[in-house]
Design an enzyme around this catalytic site. Structure first.
Site, PDB file in Angstrom:
ATOM      1  N   TYR A  31      -6.968  -2.946  -6.395  1.00  0.00           N
ATOM      2  CA  TYR A  31      -7.776  -3.338  -7.554  1.00  0.00           C
ATOM      3  C   TYR A  31      -7.991  -4.713  -6.681  1.00  0.00           C
ATOM      4  CZ  TYR A  31      -8.704  -4.301 -11.772  1.00  0.00           C
ATOM      5  OH  TYR A  31      -8.584  -4.623 -13.254  1.00  0.00           O
ATOM      6  N   PHE A  79      -1.718  -9.948  -1.161  1.00  0.00           N
ATOM      7  CA  PHE A  79      -1.482  -8.784  -2.329  1.00  0.00           C
ATOM      8  C   PHE A  79      -1.047  -7.383  -1.602  1.00  0.00           C
ATOM      9  CE2 PHE A  79      -6.191 -11.113  -2.669  1.00  0.00           C
ATOM     10  CZ  PHE A  79      -6.204 -11.943  -4.104  1.00  0.00           C
ATOM     11  N   ALA A 135       2.112  -5.104  -2.251  1.00  0.00           N
ATOM     12  CA  ALA A 135       3.036  -5.063  -2.034  1.00  0.00           C
ATOM     13  C   ALA A 135       2.909  -3.775  -2.922  1.00  0.00           C
ATOM     14  CB  ALA A 135       2.814  -6.233  -3.732  1.00  0.00           C
ATOM     15  N   THR A 151       3.796 -12.943 -10.304  1.00  0.00           N
ATOM     16  CA  THR A 151       3.459 -11.781 -10.916  1.00  0.00           C
ATOM     17  C   THR A 151       4.342 -12.443 -11.895  1.00  0.00           C
ATOM     18  OG1 THR A 151       4.203  -9.576 -12.346  1.00  0.00           O
ATOM     19  CG2 THR A 151       5.006 -10.024 -10.421  1.00  0.00           C
ATOM     20  N   TYR A 192      10.981  -5.630  -8.801  1.00  0.00           N
ATOM     21  CA  TYR A 192       9.868  -5.705  -8.679  1.00  0.00           C
ATOM     22  C   TYR A 192       9.693  -6.916  -8.815  1.00  0.00           C
ATOM     23  CZ  TYR A 192       5.475  -6.754  -9.230  1.00  0.00           C
ATOM     24  OH  TYR A 192       3.848  -7.359  -9.019  1.00  0.00           O
ATOM     25  N   PHE A 233      -0.189 -11.788 -16.162  1.00  0.00           N
ATOM     26  CA  PHE A 233       0.216 -11.003 -16.972  1.00  0.00           C
ATOM     27  C   PHE A 233      -0.897  -9.389 -17.190  1.00  0.00           C
ATOM     28  CE2 PHE A 233       1.449 -14.513 -17.261  1.00  0.00           C
ATOM     29  CZ  PHE A 233       2.433 -14.684 -18.900  1.00  0.00           C
ATOM     30  N   LEU A 263      -2.152   0.277 -19.032  1.00  0.00           N
ATOM     31  CA  LEU A 263      -2.233   0.747 -20.343  1.00  0.00           C
ATOM     32  C   LEU A 263      -3.943   0.912 -20.548  1.00  0.00           C
ATOM     33  CD1 LEU A 263      -1.832   1.902 -23.567  1.00  0.00           C
ATOM     34  CD2 LEU A 263      -2.256  -1.119 -24.408  1.00  0.00           C
ATOM     35  N   ASP A 283      11.311  -3.659 -23.428  1.00  0.00           N
ATOM     36  CA  ASP A 283      10.058  -4.211 -23.575  1.00  0.00           C
ATOM     37  C   ASP A 283       9.484  -5.292 -24.707  1.00  0.00           C
ATOM     38  OD1 ASP A 283       7.549  -2.765 -21.964  1.00  0.00           O
ATOM     39  OD2 ASP A 283       7.494  -0.779 -23.343  1.00  0.00           O
TER      40      ASP A 283
END
Length: 318
Positions: free
Chosen positions: A11, A70, A72, A114, A138, A166, A185, A279
């Site tokens: 992506y 990138f 991973a 990240t 991760y 993020f 999401l 979360d």
């Protein structure tokens, strides 16, 4: 510059590869296509289908001006049940890449890090000096790679920049988000609008936020790509710079669902479920350091714009 893009069939990697080509760079993509897609590699880029950990030396012997890394393993849940896959696929692979870069004198590296390196923050917006306490494997592997990059920069003069992002969203034409296992999401909500999923589950409605649902910082993938190009130009020999990338504002899960309803015209049935362990209520980035050092400012910060671009990509793929 001649640049190697690892994971360039994924992506974020594919969008960055496309923007690099448009900026006049020569691009070689290396991707084993375990999660990437061959048709996501932009026209004009050369694709090497392989594991970067196995071919880094052979490839970099050609002579490159830099690497954008990138590639991973990135599923948080999977990382907790199969940690070996992540320590090997992320950390060992990156160590092999760093060794090959040193051997062949590749001078600069931009690493896709990240916000998961921070874990649950003490305060928001999150700044780069915040404690790094990852709550999953991760995030721990990405933090370990950051530490390794720091060592290589100091010991061997590598010019390196780590970008901690993020929630990435949106699309750029034919380059967009399509994971076999989707955990993000916006694409999940759009699957409901496409009819491939019946409803969306919102985890937790009793958080200390304005509407009771989690708040997250969403960054458009094109803004993210722009930061990578700037990082290439601002990398300094012997230094490892770390920057957070976000918009500095957050949107709640309810707001995301509502924006998807407005953009798609679909009712998108939603139900509330129990909170997921770990979360945090709010995750928002401070990008002040990136703005000051790189001259980077996100331009596509409107949630409807982000969703509209993702929706256009999703509909185009049927």
């Amino acid at each position: 510059m001649k640049l190697l893009v690892t994971g360039g069939a994924g992506y974020v990697g594919s969008v960055c590869a496309a923007r690099l080509l448009e900026s006049g760079h020569e691009v070689v993509v290396v991707d084993d296509l375990s999660t990437g897609h061959e048709d996501a590699v932009p026209d004009g880029a050369r694709l090497v289908r392989a594991d970067i950990g196995e071919v880094a030396g052979e490839l970099l012997a050609e002579g490159f001006d830099g690497v954008l890394h990138f590639a991973a393993k990135s599923l948080v849940g999977e990382s907790m049940v199969d940690p070996a896959k992540y320590w090997d696929g992320n950390v060992l692979t990156s160590l092999r890449l760093l060794a090959a870069m040193r051997e062949h004198g590749t001078p600069r590296l931009v690493f896709s890090s990240t916000a998961a390196t921070y874990g649950e923050p003490d305060q928001v917006p999150i700044v780069e000096s915040a404690p790094t306490r990852p709550t999953n494997t991760y995030g721990a592997t990405k933090l370990a790679i950051d530490h390794a990059i720091t060592s290589y920069a100091k010991a061997h003069g590598l010019a390196a920049v780590s970008l901690r992002y993020f929630n990435v969203a949106g699309a750029y034409g034919r380059f967009g988000e399509r994971h076999t296992t989707e955990t993000h999401l916006i694409p999940i909500v759009l699957q409901v609008a496409m009819g491939t999923r019946e409803r969306i589950s919102i985890y937790g409605a009793d958080y200390p936020t304005a509407d009771g649902t989690c708040v997250r910082d969403y960054i458009h993938v094109l803004d993210l790509a722009a930061a990578h190009l700037l990082a290439l130009d601002h990398a300094v020999k012997g230094e490892h710079q770390v920057y957070n990338l976000g918009t500095g504002t957050g949107f709640s899960n309810k707001q995301v669902v509502e924006a998807c309803r407005e953009v798609t015209g679909h009712p998108i049935p939603a139900e509330f479920a129990d909170r997921r362990a770990g979360d945090p209520a709010t995750l928002v980035a401070s990008s002040a350091a990136a703005t000051a050092a790189l001259g980077w400012t996100p331009e596509r910060t409107d949630l409807r714009t982000i969703v509209s671009d993702a929706w256009e990509f999703t509909r185009a793929r049927g």
